[in-house]
Write an enzyme that holds these catalytic residues in place. Structure first.
Site, PDB file in Angstrom:
ATOM      1  N   ASP A  38       5.962  18.745 -11.145  1.00 13.33           N
ATOM      2  CA  ASP A  38       4.805  17.860 -11.156  1.00 13.33           C
ATOM      3  C   ASP A  38       3.774  18.412 -12.136  1.00 13.33           C
ATOM      4  O   ASP A  38       3.901  19.532 -12.641  1.00 13.33           O
ATOM      5  CB  ASP A  38       4.186  17.730  -9.765  1.00 13.33           C
ATOM      6  CG  ASP A  38       3.563  16.353  -9.526  1.00 13.33           C
ATOM      7  OD1 ASP A  38       2.945  15.812 -10.472  1.00 13.33           O
ATOM      8  OD2 ASP A  38       3.673  15.827  -8.403  1.00 13.33           O
ATOM      9  N   CYS A 149       4.817  -3.379  -3.919  1.00  9.95           N
ATOM     10  CA  CYS A 149       3.958  -4.085  -4.876  1.00  9.95           C
ATOM     11  C   CYS A 149       4.764  -4.925  -5.870  1.00  9.95           C
ATOM     12  O   CYS A 149       4.182  -5.719  -6.611  1.00  9.95           O
ATOM     13  CB  CYS A 149       3.089  -3.086  -5.644  1.00  9.95           C
ATOM     14  SG  CYS A 149       1.792  -2.330  -4.632  1.00  9.95           S
ATOM     15  N   TYR A 178       1.341  -2.465 -12.004  1.00 10.42           N
ATOM     16  CA  TYR A 178       2.039  -1.410 -11.259  1.00 10.42           C
ATOM     17  C   TYR A 178       3.317  -1.979 -10.650  1.00 10.42           C
ATOM     18  O   TYR A 178       4.384  -1.352 -10.717  1.00 10.42           O
ATOM     19  CB  TYR A 178       1.106  -0.865 -10.179  1.00 10.42           C
ATOM     20  CG  TYR A 178       1.735   0.117  -9.222  1.00 10.42           C
ATOM     21  CD1 TYR A 178       1.934   1.446  -9.583  1.00 10.42           C
ATOM     22  CD2 TYR A 178       2.100  -0.276  -7.937  1.00 10.42           C
ATOM     23  CE1 TYR A 178       2.504   2.350  -8.693  1.00 10.42           C
ATOM     24  CE2 TYR A 178       2.662   0.612  -7.046  1.00 10.42           C
ATOM     25  CZ  TYR A 178       2.860   1.932  -7.422  1.00 10.42           C
ATOM     26  OH  TYR A 178       3.413   2.814  -6.533  1.00 10.42           O
ATOM     27  N   ALA A 222      -5.466   2.921   1.984  1.00 10.19           N
ATOM     28  CA  ALA A 222      -6.354   2.368   3.007  1.00 10.19           C
ATOM     29  C   ALA A 222      -6.475   3.220   4.272  1.00 10.19           C
ATOM     30  O   ALA A 222      -7.595   3.432   4.759  1.00 10.19           O
ATOM     31  CB  ALA A 222      -5.907   0.948   3.362  1.00 10.19           C
TER      32      ALA A 222
END
Length: 361
Positions: A38, A149, A178, A222
């Site tokens: 990463d 998505c 996205y 969220a």
């Protein structure tokens, strides 16, 4: 008998992120030798990986190095116990590769439109590099994390009855760039399966949450945002919820996400795509109420949208589709398992951890 003791190897791309760091921990608990890659180490806890490469996966040289199970000086990076009883070879091939790396964030990052080019460019480059290198380095199996998505916006206009069945993906019409990139990369990995026999598993994540993830700064999802807002508020205060709060979502706790990933990855008959999520659908206001209930505080919800939101923040309120809920029929049919933990239990664990982080400041 010796062959039963062979240790397996795993490569986790995106190991510094929320899901990746949890996956590394689980794989280590199962006895794998794990390499993580990463741009950064996990932010909130130490990585459990045996080897961690700090590198940019948009660079094909970094990806090539990540797939090599040998060091530059010719010394094999695996301990003897992981090689034995295999004959020592200069190069081995990863048993399991998990491609989780992506340019992503919460609604404030994905839906404003300001990051669209970077999101598409960065994630597509990573996936192009990974698919190619996985073939060249003979990775035994590759998991690709897509996203809910990518589902068509027109199937998610009714907050009470969204359609996220896997077969509903076409005709395609994601509500964000996205989502379009995720759809492209699904097709990319499946094309590499058809043309180069790359053994792939493609899954669509639905709002994964839990401790040790991003909880502030604009890229949080969220559940973390609600827990943070409540934890930072005093009793008799109010928290801000974007939109009318009636948009619906389902949220899957991280431990059950990892369980679904591994069970799907390790079955041999179904490539996907398949949903990985919970079927417990709630409104965003109900999600906020769960965080409030967990806190024990008396807090009101202030929904903000339209011109009021734009005047305050300078951009249109990013709320995404009106409804989204995982459909797990195909997962249950092909894999034979389903998540069972109630959302409130995951919110309790997440709130406790985020509250601890705030108290440390």
């Amino acid at each position: 008998m010796k062959n039963q003791n062979i240790k397996k190897t795993a490569l986790v791309l995106g190991a510094g992120g929320f899901i990746g760091s949890h996956l590394v921990k689980r794989l280590k608990a199962e006895g794998f030798w794990v390499r993580g890659v990463d741009l950064k180490y996990p932010e909130h806890w130490e990585t459990a990986a045996d080897d961690f490469i700090i590198g940019d996966l948009r660079d094909p040289r970094v990806v090539k190095n990540a797939f090599l199970l040998e060091s530059n000086d010719g010394v094999h990076p695996l301990k003897y116990e992981y090689n034995s009883p295999r004959p020592f070879v200069k190069q081995m091939h990863f048993d399991e590769v998990y491609q989780l790396a992506a340019d992503m964030g919460g609604a404030g990052y994905i839906f404003t439109g300001e990051n669209d080019a970077n999101v598409m460019h960065n994630s597509a480059l990573i996936n192009l590099n990974v698919a190619k290198e996985a073939v060249e380095q003979k990775a035994k199996r590759v998991f690709y994390s897509s996203s809910a998505c990518m589902y068509p916006e027109h199937n998610q206009l009714d907050p009470d009855n969204p359609n996220c069945e896997e077969s509903s993906a076409y005709p395609a019409n994601p509500d964000s760039e996205y989502g379009w990139e995720k759809l492209f990369s699904e097709r990319l990995f499946l094309a590499f399966n058809r043309n180069y026999k790359l053994d792939v598993r493609v899954a669509r994540f639905h709002n994964i949450f839990g401790p040790y993830g991003t909880w502030n700064g604009g890229k949080e999802k969220a559940p973390a945002a609600m827990c943070r807002k409540v934890a930072e508020s005093l009793t008799d205060d109010h928290i801000e919820v974007w939109g009318d709060g009636l948009q619906t979502r389902s949220f899957l706790y991280i431990d059950e996400c990892i369980e679904m990933v591994l069970r799907f990855m390790r079955q041999d008959k179904f490539l996907g795509p398949v949903n990985i999520g919970s079927e417990e659908m709630v409104t965003i206001n109900q999600l906020a109420e769960m965080a409030i209930k967990t806190s024990g505080k008396s807090i009101k919800i202030n929904n903000i949208a339209g011109e009021e939101f734009k005047a305050k923040y300078g951009f249109k309120c990013p709320v995404g589709v009106r409804g989204r809920n995982s459909d797990n029929k195909l997962f249950k049919e092909k894999v034979g398992w389903e998540p069972t933990q109630p959302l409130i239990e995951g919110i309790k664990k997440t709130y406790e951890w985020i509250n601890q982080q705030i108290n440390k400041l």
